[in-house]
Enzyme design. Structure first.
Site, short mmCIF file in Angstrom:
data_model
loop_
_atom_site.label_atom_id
_atom_site.label_comp_id
_atom_site.label_asym_id
_atom_site.label_seq_id
_atom_site.Cartn_x
_atom_site.Cartn_y
_atom_site.Cartn_z
N GLU A 151 0.81 -1.21 0.00
CA GLU A 151 0.00 0.00 0.00
C GLU A 151 0.85 1.27 0.00
OE1 GLU A 151 -3.64 2.06 2.57
OE2 GLU A 151 -2.37 0.53 3.50
N GLU A 250 -12.76 2.61 4.20
CA GLU A 250 -11.71 2.94 5.16
C GLU A 250 -11.62 4.46 5.29
OE1 GLU A 250 -7.16 1.49 6.14
OE2 GLU A 250 -7.51 2.83 4.45
#
Length: 270
Positions: A151, A250
């Site tokens: 990520e 998220e």
């Protein structure tokens, strides 16, 4: 249009509740899938803590789609351990714990935060260590049919993965040096947008290498629709490119109903 599969990040949502009550809260809100950052204080938690976490998810009747591997003290600014020579053992030790839980909870992806640059240490040394440790994690994840995810992050100056191409270059190194191909991009649209990445290009050209998608609006990291990002276009681009994976919510909730945006932006997949 494809029916989008949504999973709820319970490390950012339902935070008014104790961690073990959040899976049930997600279920009560109408979701059947959740994800978490590393939910323990230690890389190798006590068996009881693991069992309590698994039971909370099982009892709620939800699936743990994704889980971060041990990443250090996030509140103190750490963002991963796998490239840190003095901390990497903790990362490796967390792998068996995570994969063991994943086998029980049908987890498909483990997020391996890369780690900040260590002052005074050659970056190439860190990168070599990261590739080797990612290979260890990827082999373990493959035993349950899961991926390791990389990520890019924003707002952390010492974190070296900023753009999609940065993460893909690391995945390429793992494939080249270890002949492992289950390391994929975690495309967090908030982080990529904040870092100035070309989301249209990423979503149209790298869909086959995206293992997971996370969404929050920018600026602010709130619900889609609270910022300026064009989620109708981005989610449509994923549909058009044939993305079949999960999309994680998220974000930091700011609205009275933090899921009111779903009907408009996520095709009623809630």
């Amino acid at each position: 249009m494809n029916r989008r599969r949504l999973t709820v990040n319970c490390s950012m949502l339902f935070t008014d509740l104790p961690l073990l009550r959040r899976p049930q809260a997600a279920r009560d809100a109408g979701f059947d899938a959740v994800e978490f950052w590393w939910p323990f204080d230690d890389a190798v938690p006590a068996d009881r803590a693991v069992d309590e976490f698994v039971t909370a998810i099982d009892d709620a009747g939800v699936r743990l789609t994704h889980l971060n591997l041990a990443a250090g003290d996030l509140a103190a600014g750490e963002r991963g351990l796998l490239s840190h020579p003095q901390r990497a053992r903790e990362f490796v030790d967390s792998i068996d714990v995570a994969v063991g839980m994943g086998a029980r909870l049908r987890t498909v992806g483990f997020n391996a935060l890369y780690g900040n640059r260590v002052s005074g240490l050659d970056a190439a040394e860190q990168d070599s260590l990261a590739v080797d440790n990612l290979a260890v994690a990827a082999r373990a994840a493959a035993t349950i049919g899961a991926q390791i995810l990389l990520e890019p992050l924003s707002a952390i100056p010492d974190y070296p993965l900023r753009l999609a191409d940065d993460a893909l270059a690391v995945a390429d190194a793992v494939r080249r040096e270890h002949r492992i191909d289950n390391v994929a991009l975690l495309a967090d649209l908030y982080h990529l947008s904040t870092n100035g990445d070309d989301l249209d290009h990423v979503l149209s050209h790298h869909t086959g290498r995206i293992g997971h998608v996370q969404i929050a609006d920018a600026p602010g990291r709130g619900e889609p629709g609270t910022g300026t990002m064009d989620f109708a276009r981005y989610l449509g681009a994923l549909d058009e490119a044939g993305y079949q994976g999960w999309i994680s919510l998220e974000y930091r909730p700011t609205l009275p109903d933090p899921f009111s945006w779903i009907a408009e932006f996520a095709d009623g997949a809630h």
